[in-house]
Design a protein around this motif. Structure first.
Motif, short mmCIF file in Angstrom:
data_model
loop_
_atom_site.label_atom_id
_atom_site.label_comp_id
_atom_site.label_asym_id
_atom_site.label_seq_id
_atom_site.Cartn_x
_atom_site.Cartn_y
_atom_site.Cartn_z
N GLY A 133 0.79 -1.43 -0.19
CA GLY A 133 0.09 0.13 0.06
C GLY A 133 0.78 1.06 -0.11
N GLN A 134 1.91 1.20 0.78
CA GLN A 134 2.82 2.41 0.63
C GLN A 134 3.51 2.62 -0.49
OE1 GLN A 134 4.91 3.83 4.31
NE2 GLN A 134 3.08 3.60 5.55
N ARG A 135 3.94 1.48 -0.83
CA ARG A 135 4.54 1.63 -2.36
C ARG A 135 3.66 2.32 -3.25
NH1 ARG A 135 9.24 -0.73 -4.25
NH2 ARG A 135 9.30 -1.90 -2.24
N GLU A 136 2.46 1.63 -3.25
CA GLU A 136 1.57 2.24 -4.17
C GLU A 136 1.19 3.81 -4.29
OE1 GLU A 136 -3.44 2.16 -4.69
OE2 GLU A 136 -2.28 0.61 -3.77
N VAL A 137 1.40 4.16 -2.78
CA VAL A 137 1.23 5.88 -2.41
C VAL A 137 2.05 6.41 -3.08
CG1 VAL A 137 1.00 7.48 -0.95
CG2 VAL A 137 -0.62 5.31 -0.83
N LEU A 141 2.07 9.19 -6.20
CA LEU A 141 2.30 10.56 -6.24
C LEU A 141 3.84 10.93 -7.00
CD1 LEU A 141 2.12 13.19 -4.25
CD2 LEU A 141 3.61 12.26 -2.79
N ALA A 142 4.59 10.05 -7.17
CA ALA A 142 5.71 10.37 -8.11
C ALA A 142 5.00 10.61 -9.51
CB ALA A 142 6.71 9.35 -8.05
N ARG A 143 4.26 9.49 -9.73
CA ARG A 143 3.65 9.88 -11.43
C ARG A 143 2.81 11.26 -11.47
NH1 ARG A 143 2.34 4.31 -10.58
NH2 ARG A 143 0.11 4.95 -10.00
N ARG A 144 2.09 11.64 -10.43
CA ARG A 144 1.09 12.60 -10.56
C ARG A 144 2.13 14.00 -10.74
NH1 ARG A 144 -4.16 12.11 -9.56
NH2 ARG A 144 -4.71 10.21 -10.27
N GLY A 149 2.14 21.16 -13.77
CA GLY A 149 1.28 21.86 -13.07
C GLY A 149 0.35 21.06 -12.05
N TRP A 150 0.62 19.82 -11.88
CA TRP A 150 -0.17 19.01 -10.85
C TRP A 150 0.33 19.59 -9.66
CZ3 TRP A 150 0.59 15.56 -7.18
CH2 TRP A 150 -0.80 14.82 -6.38
N ARG A 151 -0.66 19.56 -8.83
CA ARG A 151 -0.18 19.46 -7.06
C ARG A 151 -1.19 18.61 -6.52
NH1 ARG A 151 -0.52 25.53 -4.80
NH2 ARG A 151 0.24 24.35 -2.95
N PRO A 152 -0.94 18.19 -5.18
CA PRO A 152 -1.99 17.55 -4.40
C PRO A 152 -3.14 18.48 -4.29
CG PRO A 152 0.24 17.37 -3.43
CD PRO A 152 0.46 18.47 -4.50
N VAL A 153 -4.29 17.52 -3.99
CA VAL A 153 -5.67 18.29 -3.98
C VAL A 153 -5.54 18.99 -2.77
CG1 VAL A 153 -6.66 16.40 -2.70
CG2 VAL A 153 -8.10 17.98 -3.59
#
Length: 456
Positions: A133-137, A141-144, A149-153
């Motif tokens: 799960g942590q690896r997925e997160v 996040l790295a892909r996003r 221009g992307w930033r966390p919601v």
């Protein structure tokens, strides 16, 4: 601002038994801070990003900041909410972790707690041994973050307009008059039953709760068939203004009709309102501030339309009207005049006026004008042109004024279902009739364009 209270309530409804927090820390080189559990700890040797359980009474952002400080010594860094991670802990409980992220300079010192014995800055494609799960997160996040221009919601929503919202009811009496309540705080303000949406509530639930508090009536019991439909009358977006400096999105619902017996049971909350009354749309004009009266007219137009309308305030120019006044002249220099009924709530009762009326649905001003002339005089006009709007003191609020030349026989006129009479009147004779003051403004304009004088 993110409503984490609503998000935790949602988690409970979805069967989540424990709330956790986590923080993915990045450095300027894009590496992720991973810390290793100490040998004496549960799951010793496992690498993870900082995090843990939220403590009782603690907000989720405060819990994330505390865990980050306790486990790494990093304090005061701005945290942006990124996403959540669901998992099952060692006791079989369903856990929802709210994950935040922050960025620090390369070489920022880290001070581990006794729960962890080592740390490292890892690239996302070479993470040490960690949970799936942590690896997925981290990889998500790295892909996003790789998207320009992307930033966390949690950070993104600080860059966009975040309007407040309200829910209210449009309620009428058997004569079609509209219910308003005078504000205790500002006696110049008359409100619909309703109020601002609080955390965790919907606009409709807000309208129901506020109506009960303000009127002492449970509308779902008073008008069950109407209220059960949850009929949306209008959505109104209001831009920020000096009075209320944030945007507002309002939802107006149909509250149905209150009979005299139901009205007798109204009990106002004196902390909010001092009186209530039902008035016609025309009579509300003298009681309401202009911008509030415009909102009332917009809502009533939506109610007549029978389908929800999206409305804006301030309205775009081509949509900034609610009624029309139509001057119809003929080549002989006569003006089409309409004698109005003399009854309460009627604009200019008993007066002779040009054809006019309120807008329906999403009509343009010319469509409204054409329809009103056809309904009230039985003729079809074309070639409409705008005339200057008069000063507001002349009593034509929210009105577009248009002119058309009609080349037909007076015998073609047919009185509609409103008024007492329609007829063509020579311009010179119009002032001899009982006419509104605005006619003195328009007669010279018309006389300059059409022949004047008496016509047999």
């Amino acid at each position: 601002m993110i409503d984490f209270g609503t998000l935790t309530d949602l988690a409970v409804r979805e069967g989540i038994e424990r709330i956790g927090v986590g923080v993915v820390v990045r450095d300027a080189s894009g590496r992720i801070l991973m810390i290793r559990r100490a040998p004496h700890d549960v799951l010793s040797g496992l690498w993870e990003y900082p995090g843990g359980a939220r403590e009782a009474g603690e907000s989720i952002p405060a819990g994330a900041a505390r865990e980050l400080t306790e486990e790494t010594g990093l304090t005061g860094w701005p945290l942006e909410y990124a996403r959540h991670l669901d998992s099952t802990d060692q006791r079989g409980r369903r856990v929802r972790q709210f994950v935040f992220t922050t960025a620090v300079p390369d070489g920022t010192p880290v001070a581990l707690s006794q729960e962890h014995d080592h740390y490292q800055w890892s690239s996302t494609d070479a993470l040490p041994t960690t949970g799936d799960g942590q690896r997925e997160v981290v990889e998500w996040l790295a892909r996003r973050l790789g998207i320009p221009g992307w930033r966390p919601v949690g950070g993104y929503i600080t860059t966009i307009a975040r309007p407040t919202a309200y829910g209210s009811f449009l309620i009428t009496d058997p004569q079609g008059r509209v219910l308003g309540m005078r504000s205790t705080i500002n006696p110049d303000v008359w409100n619909f039953p309703g109020g601002n949406v609080e955390h965790g509530r919907s606009p409709f639930a807000t309208a129901l709760i506020e109506a009960e508090e303000e009127l002492g009536l449970v509308l779902a019991e008073e008008n069950p068939e109407v209220v059960a439909q949850r009929r949306l009358v209008a959505v109104i977006h209001e831009q920020a203004g000096t009075e209320y400096p944030v945007p507002v999105c309002g939802y107006v619902f149909d509250g149905g009709v209150l009979t005299p017996e139901q009205q007798a049971r109204i009990r106002l909350d004196p902390a909010e309102h001092t009186e209530w009354r039902f008035e016609t749309a025309h009579d509300w004009r003298t009681l309401m501030e202009p911008h509030r009266y415009q909102r009332l007219r917009q809502v009533l137009r939506a109610h007549r339309a029978g389908v929800p309308l999206y409305l804006e305030r301030p309205a775009p120019y081509d949509d900034d009207f609610e009624g029309v006044l139509v001057f119809v002249t003929d080549p002989a220099g006569r003006l089409l005049m309409h004698q109005r009924e003399d009854r309460p709530g009627m604009p200019w009762p008993g007066y002779w006026t040009p054809i006019g009326g309120w807008r329906e649905g999403t009509e343009t001003d010319q469509e409204t004008a054409t329809r009103e002339v056809a309904e009230e005089a039985g003729i079809i006009v074309s070639g409409l042109r705008p005339l200057p709007s008069p000063h507001r003191d002349l009593g034509l609020p929210l009105t577009r004024v248009l002119h058309a030349v009609w080349d037909g026989a007076e015998s073609d006129l047919r009185l509609g279902d409103e008024g007492l009479a329609v007829r063509m009147v020579p311009l010179d004779d119009v002032p001899l009739l009982k006419v509104p003051p605005y006619m003195q403004h328009y007669l010279p304009l018309l006389a300059a364009d059409v022949p004047s004088g008496r016509t047999a």
